[in-house]
Design a protein around this motif. Structure first.
Motif, PDB file in Angstrom:
ATOM      1  N   TYR A  66       0.827  -1.202   0.000  1.00 11.32           N
ATOM      2  CA  TYR A  66       0.000   0.000   0.000  1.00 11.32           C
ATOM      3  C   TYR A  66       0.865   1.257   0.000  1.00 11.32           C
ATOM      4  O   TYR A  66       0.612   2.188  -0.785  1.00 11.32           O
ATOM      5  N   VAL A  67       1.888   1.336   0.856  1.00  8.05           N
ATOM      6  CA  VAL A  67       2.680   2.571   0.906  1.00  8.05           C
ATOM      7  C   VAL A  67       3.464   2.778  -0.385  1.00  8.05           C
ATOM      8  O   VAL A  67       3.635   3.923  -0.834  1.00  8.05           O
ATOM      9  N   ARG A  68       3.934   1.691  -1.019  1.00  5.61           N
ATOM     10  CA  ARG A  68       4.654   1.846  -2.291  1.00  5.61           C
ATOM     11  C   ARG A  68       3.731   2.392  -3.368  1.00  5.61           C
ATOM     12  O   ARG A  68       4.112   3.291  -4.132  1.00  5.61           O
ATOM     13  N   HIS A  69       2.532   1.873  -3.433  1.00  6.87           N
ATOM     14  CA  HIS A  69       1.589   2.346  -4.447  1.00  6.87           C
ATOM     15  C   HIS A  69       1.108   3.754  -4.147  1.00  6.87           C
ATOM     16  O   HIS A  69       0.945   4.576  -5.064  1.00  6.87           O
ATOM     17  N   LEU A  78      -2.423  20.043  -1.813  1.00 11.48           N
ATOM     18  CA  LEU A  78      -1.930  18.733  -1.394  1.00 11.48           C
ATOM     19  C   LEU A  78      -3.084  17.798  -1.056  1.00 11.48           C
ATOM     20  O   LEU A  78      -3.011  16.594  -1.322  1.00 11.48           O
ATOM     21  N   THR A  79      -4.145  18.336  -0.474  1.00  5.35           N
ATOM     22  CA  THR A  79      -5.299  17.492  -0.158  1.00  5.35           C
ATOM     23  C   THR A  79      -5.900  16.888  -1.421  1.00  5.35           C
ATOM     24  O   THR A  79      -6.275  15.713  -1.447  1.00  5.35           O
ATOM     25  N   SER A  80      -5.988  17.680  -2.479  1.00  3.41           N
ATOM     26  CA  SER A  80      -6.569  17.178  -3.729  1.00  3.41           C
ATOM     27  C   SER A  80      -5.695  16.105  -4.351  1.00  3.41           C
ATOM     28  O   SER A  80      -6.193  15.082  -4.844  1.00  3.41           O
ATOM     29  N   ASN A  81      -4.375  16.324  -4.335  1.00  4.94           N
ATOM     30  CA  ASN A  81      -3.483  15.325  -4.916  1.00  4.94           C
ATOM     31  C   ASN A  81      -3.454  14.044  -4.083  1.00  4.94           C
ATOM     32  O   ASN A  81      -3.351  12.944  -4.632  1.00  4.94           O
ATOM     33  N   LEU A  82      -3.558  14.182  -2.761  1.00  5.76           N
ATOM     34  CA  LEU A  82      -3.622  12.978  -1.931  1.00  5.76           C
ATOM     35  C   LEU A  82      -4.916  12.218  -2.193  1.00  5.76           C
ATOM     36  O   LEU A  82      -4.908  10.982  -2.295  1.00  5.76           O
ATOM     37  N   ALA A  83      -6.018  12.925  -2.316  1.00  2.00           N
ATOM     38  CA  ALA A  83      -7.291  12.260  -2.616  1.00  2.00           C
ATOM     39  C   ALA A  83      -7.218  11.523  -3.951  1.00  2.00           C
ATOM     40  O   ALA A  83      -7.689  10.382  -4.081  1.00  2.00           O
ATOM     41  N   ALA A  84      -6.605  12.163  -4.955  1.00  2.00           N
ATOM     42  CA  ALA A  84      -6.455  11.517  -6.265  1.00  2.00           C
ATOM     43  C   ALA A  84      -5.584  10.271  -6.151  1.00  2.00           C
ATOM     44  O   ALA A  84      -5.853   9.248  -6.800  1.00  2.00           O
ATOM     45  N   ALA A  85      -4.540  10.336  -5.329  1.00  2.00           N
ATOM     46  CA  ALA A  85      -3.647   9.193  -5.159  1.00  2.00           C
ATOM     47  C   ALA A  85      -4.371   8.037  -4.476  1.00  2.00           C
ATOM     48  O   ALA A  85      -4.233   6.870  -4.873  1.00  2.00           O
ATOM     49  N   ILE A  86      -5.147   8.342  -3.435  1.00  2.00           N
ATOM     50  CA  ILE A  86      -5.898   7.286  -2.743  1.00  2.00           C
ATOM     51  C   ILE A  86      -6.893   6.631  -3.696  1.00  2.00           C
ATOM     52  O   ILE A  86      -7.050   5.391  -3.716  1.00  2.00           O
ATOM     53  N   ALA A 120      -6.630   6.427  -6.930  1.00  2.00           N
ATOM     54  CA  ALA A 120      -5.886   5.624  -7.906  1.00  2.00           C
ATOM     55  C   ALA A 120      -5.442   4.291  -7.306  1.00  2.00           C
ATOM     56  O   ALA A 120      -5.449   3.260  -7.994  1.00  2.00           O
ATOM     57  N   VAL A 121      -5.073   4.296  -6.024  1.00  2.00           N
ATOM     58  CA  VAL A 121      -4.663   3.039  -5.383  1.00  2.00           C
ATOM     59  C   VAL A 121      -5.852   2.098  -5.241  1.00  2.00           C
ATOM     60  O   VAL A 121      -5.694   0.872  -5.316  1.00  2.00           O
ATOM     61  N   ARG A 122      -7.043   2.655  -5.061  1.00  2.00           N
ATOM     62  CA  ARG A 122      -8.239   1.791  -5.066  1.00  2.00           C
ATOM     63  C   ARG A 122      -8.276   0.977  -6.351  1.00  2.00           C
ATOM     64  O   ARG A 122      -8.538  -0.234  -6.335  1.00  2.00           O
ATOM     65  N   GLY A 134       3.304  10.776  -6.596  1.00  2.00           N
ATOM     66  CA  GLY A 134       4.229  11.330  -7.569  1.00  2.00           C
ATOM     67  C   GLY A 134       3.553  11.634  -8.887  1.00  2.00           C
ATOM     68  O   GLY A 134       3.805  12.684  -9.504  1.00  2.00           O
ATOM     69  N   VAL A 135       2.678  10.745  -9.333  1.00  2.00           N
ATOM     70  CA  VAL A 135       1.934  10.966 -10.580  1.00  2.00           C
ATOM     71  C   VAL A 135       1.012  12.171 -10.435  1.00  2.00           C
ATOM     72  O   VAL A 135       0.935  13.031 -11.330  1.00  2.00           O
ATOM     73  N   ALA A 136       0.303  12.264  -9.303  1.00  2.00           N
ATOM     74  CA  ALA A 136      -0.612  13.384  -9.094  1.00  2.00           C
ATOM     75  C   ALA A 136       0.141  14.704  -9.058  1.00  2.00           C
ATOM     76  O   ALA A 136      -0.315  15.712  -9.625  1.00  2.00           O
ATOM     77  N   GLU A 137       1.305  14.727  -8.411  1.00  2.00           N
ATOM     78  CA  GLU A 137       2.104  15.952  -8.336  1.00  2.00           C
ATOM     79  C   GLU A 137       2.600  16.364  -9.720  1.00  2.00           C
ATOM     80  O   GLU A 137       2.610  17.545 -10.061  1.00  2.00           O
TER      81      GLU A 137
END
Length: 294
Positions: A71-74, A91-99, A101-103, A80-83
Protein backbone atom coordinates in the motif's frame (compact mmCIF):
# COMPACT_ATOMS: atom_id res chain seq x y z
CA UNK A 1 24.06 26.41 10.78
CA UNK A 2 23.95 30.22 10.59
CA UNK A 3 23.94 31.94 7.19
CA UNK A 4 27.21 33.74 6.36
CA UNK A 5 27.40 37.42 7.27
CA UNK A 6 27.36 39.78 4.31
CA UNK A 7 30.42 42.01 4.83
CA UNK A 8 30.23 43.66 1.39
CA UNK A 9 27.84 46.11 -0.19
CA UNK A 10 24.15 45.45 -0.69
CA UNK A 11 22.91 43.87 -3.90
CA UNK A 12 22.41 46.43 -6.67
CA UNK A 13 18.80 47.40 -7.23
CA UNK A 14 17.20 44.94 -9.62
CA UNK A 15 20.01 42.36 -9.30
CA UNK A 16 18.78 38.79 -9.36
CA UNK A 17 19.21 36.78 -6.17
CA UNK A 18 20.17 33.10 -6.23
CA UNK A 19 17.17 30.81 -6.32
CA UNK A 20 16.49 29.28 -2.88
CA UNK A 21 17.39 25.62 -2.55
CA UNK A 22 15.81 22.85 -0.49
CA UNK A 23 18.43 20.35 0.64
CA UNK A 24 16.94 16.95 1.50
CA UNK A 25 18.39 14.05 3.48
CA UNK A 26 16.49 10.95 4.58
CA UNK A 27 16.76 7.59 6.30
CA UNK A 28 14.36 4.69 6.87
CA UNK A 29 14.91 1.37 8.63
CA UNK A 30 12.64 -1.57 9.45
CA UNK A 31 12.21 -2.67 13.03
CA UNK A 32 15.13 -4.88 14.12
CA UNK A 33 14.56 -8.51 13.19
CA UNK A 34 12.03 -7.70 10.47
CA UNK A 35 12.82 -7.99 6.79
CA UNK A 36 9.93 -5.77 5.68
CA UNK A 37 9.80 -2.01 6.14
CA UNK A 38 6.22 -0.72 6.18
CA UNK A 39 7.47 2.89 6.25
CA UNK A 40 8.48 4.69 3.07
CA UNK A 41 10.29 7.97 2.38
CA UNK A 42 10.26 9.65 -1.02
CA UNK A 43 11.03 12.76 -3.03
CA UNK A 44 9.42 13.76 -6.30
CA UNK A 45 10.98 17.08 -7.28
CA UNK A 46 9.66 19.69 -4.83
CA UNK A 47 7.49 17.15 -2.96
CA UNK A 48 8.87 15.07 -0.08
CA UNK A 49 6.99 12.66 2.14
CA UNK A 50 6.93 10.01 4.84
CA UNK A 51 4.36 7.22 4.85
CA UNK A 52 3.87 4.77 7.73
CA UNK A 53 1.82 1.71 6.87
CA UNK A 54 -0.36 0.26 9.62
CA UNK A 55 0.96 -3.12 10.76
CA UNK A 56 -1.68 -5.87 10.75
CA UNK A 57 -1.66 -7.82 14.04
CA UNK A 58 -1.30 -11.58 13.72
CA UNK A 59 -4.55 -13.39 13.26
CA UNK A 60 -6.55 -10.45 11.90
CA UNK A 61 -8.22 -10.37 8.50
CA UNK A 62 -7.96 -7.35 6.21
CA UNK A 63 -10.21 -8.32 3.31
CA UNK A 64 -7.23 -7.63 1.06
CA UNK A 65 -4.60 -9.74 -0.70
CA UNK A 66 -2.10 -6.89 -0.34
CA UNK A 67 -0.23 -5.72 2.74
CA UNK A 68 0.94 -2.41 4.23
CA UNK A 69 4.24 -2.49 2.30
CA UNK A 70 2.37 -2.78 -1.01
CA UNK A 71 0.00 0.00 0.00
CA UNK A 72 2.68 2.57 0.91
CA UNK A 73 4.65 1.85 -2.29
CA UNK A 74 1.59 2.35 -4.45
CA UNK A 75 0.41 5.41 -2.54
CA UNK A 76 3.83 7.07 -2.90
CA UNK A 77 3.94 6.30 -6.62
CA UNK A 78 0.43 7.66 -7.14
CA UNK A 79 1.31 10.81 -5.19
CA UNK A 80 4.23 11.33 -7.57
CA UNK A 81 1.93 10.97 -10.58
CA UNK A 82 -0.61 13.38 -9.09
CA UNK A 83 2.10 15.95 -8.34
CA UNK A 84 3.50 15.70 -11.87
CA UNK A 85 0.05 16.07 -13.42
CA UNK A 86 -1.16 18.90 -11.16
CA UNK A 87 1.80 20.64 -9.50
CA UNK A 88 -0.30 23.64 -8.50
CA UNK A 89 -3.15 21.64 -6.95
CA UNK A 90 -3.69 21.55 -3.22
CA UNK A 91 -1.93 18.73 -1.39
CA UNK A 92 -5.30 17.49 -0.16
CA UNK A 93 -6.57 17.18 -3.73
CA UNK A 94 -3.48 15.32 -4.92
CA UNK A 95 -3.62 12.98 -1.93
CA UNK A 96 -7.29 12.26 -2.62
CA UNK A 97 -6.46 11.52 -6.26
CA UNK A 98 -3.65 9.19 -5.16
CA UNK A 99 -5.90 7.29 -2.74
CA UNK A 100 -8.52 6.90 -5.46
CA UNK A 101 -5.89 5.62 -7.91
CA UNK A 102 -4.66 3.04 -5.38
CA UNK A 103 -8.24 1.79 -5.07
CA UNK A 104 -8.02 0.94 -8.76
CA UNK A 105 -4.59 -0.66 -8.25
CA UNK A 106 -6.26 -3.33 -6.08
CA UNK A 107 -7.72 -4.64 -9.33
CA UNK A 108 -11.06 -5.67 -7.89
CA UNK A 109 -9.45 -8.44 -5.84
CA UNK A 110 -10.12 -6.94 -2.42
CA UNK A 111 -12.95 -5.91 -0.11
CA UNK A 112 -12.06 -2.22 0.24
CA UNK A 113 -14.94 -1.65 2.67
CA UNK A 114 -13.36 -4.04 5.16
CA UNK A 115 -12.38 -2.14 8.35
CA UNK A 116 -8.91 -3.69 8.24
CA UNK A 117 -8.10 -2.61 4.68
CA UNK A 118 -4.43 -1.48 4.32
CA UNK A 119 -3.80 2.07 5.48
CA UNK A 120 -1.02 4.57 6.06
CA UNK A 121 -0.25 7.83 7.78
CA UNK A 122 0.87 10.67 5.50
CA UNK A 123 3.29 13.55 6.08
CA UNK A 124 4.01 15.78 3.07
CA UNK A 125 5.95 18.96 2.39
CA UNK A 126 6.16 20.78 -0.94
CA UNK A 127 8.55 23.59 -1.86
CA UNK A 128 6.63 26.06 -4.03
CA UNK A 129 9.45 28.58 -4.41
CA UNK A 130 7.91 31.47 -2.48
CA UNK A 131 6.16 29.28 0.08
CA UNK A 132 6.12 25.79 1.57
CA UNK A 133 2.91 23.74 1.79
CA UNK A 134 2.48 20.88 4.25
CA UNK A 135 0.00 18.12 5.08
CA UNK A 136 -0.18 15.80 8.09
CA UNK A 137 -2.65 12.92 8.30
CA UNK A 138 -2.64 10.68 11.38
CA UNK A 139 0.39 10.29 13.65
CA UNK A 140 3.42 11.14 11.50
CA UNK A 141 4.41 14.60 12.80
CA UNK A 142 6.13 17.48 11.04
CA UNK A 143 8.71 19.55 12.96
CA UNK A 144 9.25 23.08 11.65
CA UNK A 145 11.85 25.75 12.33
CA UNK A 146 10.25 28.94 11.03
CA UNK A 147 10.51 32.56 12.04
CA UNK A 148 13.05 31.72 14.72
CA UNK A 149 10.62 29.34 16.46
CA UNK A 150 10.49 25.54 16.49
CA UNK A 151 7.06 23.91 16.55
CA UNK A 152 5.47 20.61 15.66
CA UNK A 153 2.43 19.98 13.47
CA UNK A 154 0.50 16.95 14.69
CA UNK A 155 -2.76 15.20 13.99
CA UNK A 156 -3.73 14.00 17.47
CA UNK A 157 -7.05 12.40 16.59
CA UNK A 158 -5.60 8.88 16.66
CA UNK A 159 -4.13 9.48 20.11
CA UNK A 160 -7.48 10.85 21.31
CA UNK A 161 -9.29 7.83 19.87
CA UNK A 162 -6.76 5.48 21.49
CA UNK A 163 -7.21 7.12 24.89
CA UNK A 164 -10.96 6.61 24.61
CA UNK A 165 -10.32 3.08 23.40
CA UNK A 166 -8.21 2.24 26.44
CA UNK A 167 -11.06 3.34 28.69
CA UNK A 168 -13.48 1.16 26.73
CA UNK A 169 -11.22 -1.88 26.79
CA UNK A 170 -10.80 -1.53 30.55
CA UNK A 171 -14.48 -2.53 30.87
CA UNK A 172 -13.86 -5.94 29.26
CA UNK A 173 -14.34 -8.56 32.02
CA UNK A 174 -11.15 -10.22 33.23
CA UNK A 175 -10.64 -13.90 32.56
CA UNK A 176 -8.04 -16.59 31.85
CA UNK A 177 -7.33 -15.11 28.39
CA UNK A 178 -7.64 -11.52 29.57
CA UNK A 179 -4.64 -9.99 27.70
CA UNK A 180 -5.62 -11.65 24.42
CA UNK A 181 -9.28 -10.81 24.82
CA UNK A 182 -8.55 -7.19 25.60
CA UNK A 183 -6.14 -6.84 22.68
CA UNK A 184 -8.52 -8.34 20.13
CA UNK A 185 -11.33 -6.16 21.41
CA UNK A 186 -9.08 -3.09 21.18
CA UNK A 187 -8.14 -3.78 17.56
CA UNK A 188 -11.77 -4.37 16.60
CA UNK A 189 -12.90 -1.10 18.18
CA UNK A 190 -10.01 0.86 16.68
CA UNK A 191 -10.88 -0.40 13.21
CA UNK A 192 -14.47 0.73 13.69
CA UNK A 193 -13.26 4.27 14.41
CA UNK A 194 -10.97 4.59 11.39
CA UNK A 195 -12.09 7.29 8.94
CA UNK A 196 -15.09 8.25 11.02
CA UNK A 197 -16.14 11.74 12.11
CA UNK A 198 -15.69 11.01 15.80
CA UNK A 199 -12.70 8.76 15.29
CA UNK A 200 -9.50 9.38 13.35
CA UNK A 201 -8.49 9.76 9.71
CA UNK A 202 -5.84 7.91 7.73
CA UNK A 203 -5.07 7.16 4.08
CA UNK A 204 -6.79 3.88 3.21
CA UNK A 205 -9.51 3.31 0.58
CA UNK A 206 -11.63 6.44 1.11
CA UNK A 207 -10.29 9.51 -0.75
CA UNK A 208 -12.38 11.77 1.50
CA UNK A 209 -9.83 11.16 4.28
CA UNK A 210 -7.41 13.50 2.49
CA UNK A 211 -9.68 16.49 3.16
CA UNK A 212 -9.51 15.84 6.91
CA UNK A 213 -5.72 16.27 7.02
CA UNK A 214 -3.99 19.05 8.95
CA UNK A 215 -2.59 21.47 6.37
CA UNK A 216 -0.82 24.81 6.22
CA UNK A 217 1.55 27.12 4.38
CA UNK A 218 4.75 28.89 5.45
CA UNK A 219 6.74 31.61 3.67
CA UNK A 220 10.16 30.93 2.15
CA UNK A 221 11.29 34.54 2.61
CA UNK A 222 11.04 37.26 5.22
CA UNK A 223 10.99 37.15 9.02
CA UNK A 224 8.67 34.13 9.20
CA UNK A 225 10.57 32.03 6.65
CA UNK A 226 10.98 28.30 7.19
CA UNK A 227 14.61 27.23 7.72
CA UNK A 228 14.37 23.53 8.60
CA UNK A 229 11.74 20.80 8.55
CA UNK A 230 11.66 17.17 9.67
CA UNK A 231 9.00 14.71 8.52
CA UNK A 232 8.83 11.73 10.88
CA UNK A 233 7.10 8.41 11.26
CA UNK A 234 6.12 7.72 14.87
CA UNK A 235 8.99 5.26 15.09
CA UNK A 236 11.36 8.22 14.69
CA UNK A 237 9.36 10.81 16.65
CA UNK A 238 9.56 8.42 19.63
CA UNK A 239 12.98 9.98 20.27
CA UNK A 240 11.04 12.92 21.74
CA UNK A 241 7.55 11.61 22.43
CA UNK A 242 8.38 8.30 24.12
CA UNK A 243 12.01 8.29 25.20
CA UNK A 244 12.59 11.98 25.90
CA UNK A 245 16.08 11.84 24.38
CA UNK A 246 15.79 15.49 23.37
CA UNK A 247 13.20 18.15 22.57
CA UNK A 248 12.04 19.17 19.08
CA UNK A 249 14.72 21.83 18.76
CA UNK A 250 17.38 19.33 19.79
CA UNK A 251 16.02 16.84 17.27
CA UNK A 252 16.44 19.38 14.45
CA UNK A 253 19.93 20.26 15.69
CA UNK A 254 20.91 16.59 15.72
CA UNK A 255 19.61 16.15 12.17
CA UNK A 256 21.48 19.27 11.04
CA UNK A 257 24.77 18.17 12.58
CA UNK A 258 24.77 14.38 12.18
CA UNK A 259 22.01 13.51 9.72
CA UNK A 260 18.90 11.31 9.83
CA UNK A 261 20.83 8.07 10.33
CA UNK A 262 22.19 9.32 13.65
CA UNK A 263 18.67 9.99 14.93
CA UNK A 264 17.52 6.48 14.03
CA UNK A 265 20.60 4.99 15.73
CA UNK A 266 19.67 6.80 18.94
CA UNK A 267 16.10 5.52 18.71
CA UNK A 268 17.29 1.92 18.32
CA UNK A 269 19.57 2.30 21.34
CA UNK A 270 16.68 3.69 23.39
CA UNK A 271 14.41 0.80 22.36
CA UNK A 272 17.04 -1.62 23.66
CA UNK A 273 17.83 0.30 26.85
CA UNK A 274 14.38 1.57 27.89
CA UNK A 275 11.72 -0.98 26.88
CA UNK A 276 9.59 0.24 29.80
CA UNK A 277 8.94 3.52 27.99
CA UNK A 278 7.28 1.96 24.96
CA UNK A 279 3.63 3.02 24.82
CA UNK A 280 2.41 0.43 22.32
CA UNK A 281 2.37 -3.33 22.04
CA UNK A 282 5.34 -3.40 19.63
CA UNK A 283 8.80 -3.61 21.20
CA UNK A 284 10.30 -1.83 18.18
CA UNK A 285 8.92 -0.07 15.12
CA UNK A 286 9.94 0.93 11.62
CA UNK A 287 11.49 4.39 11.78
CA UNK A 288 11.81 7.05 9.07
CA UNK A 289 12.78 10.68 8.71
CA UNK A 290 13.06 13.19 5.88
CA UNK A 291 15.06 16.30 6.80
CA UNK A 292 14.87 19.49 4.75
CA UNK A 293 17.08 22.57 5.02
CA UNK A 294 16.29 25.79 3.17
Amino acid sequence: MRPPTNSGSADPIGAARPAPVMRVRSASTPAPGRGVNEDLVFRFGPLVGVLDGATVPDGFDTGCVHGPEWYVRHLAARLGVAEAARPAARLTSNLAAAILAVRADHGGQCDLDHPGTPSSTVCLLRDCGDQVDYLVLCDSPLVLDAGGQVGVVTDDRLETAMAELRRTVATVPAGPADPVTRFRHAVAVQRERMNRTHGYWVAAADPDAAFHAVTGTLPRHGPGAVRRAALLSDGASSAVEQFGLTDWTGLLDLLSADGPGALLDRVRAAERDHPDRLRRHKATDDASVVFCEF
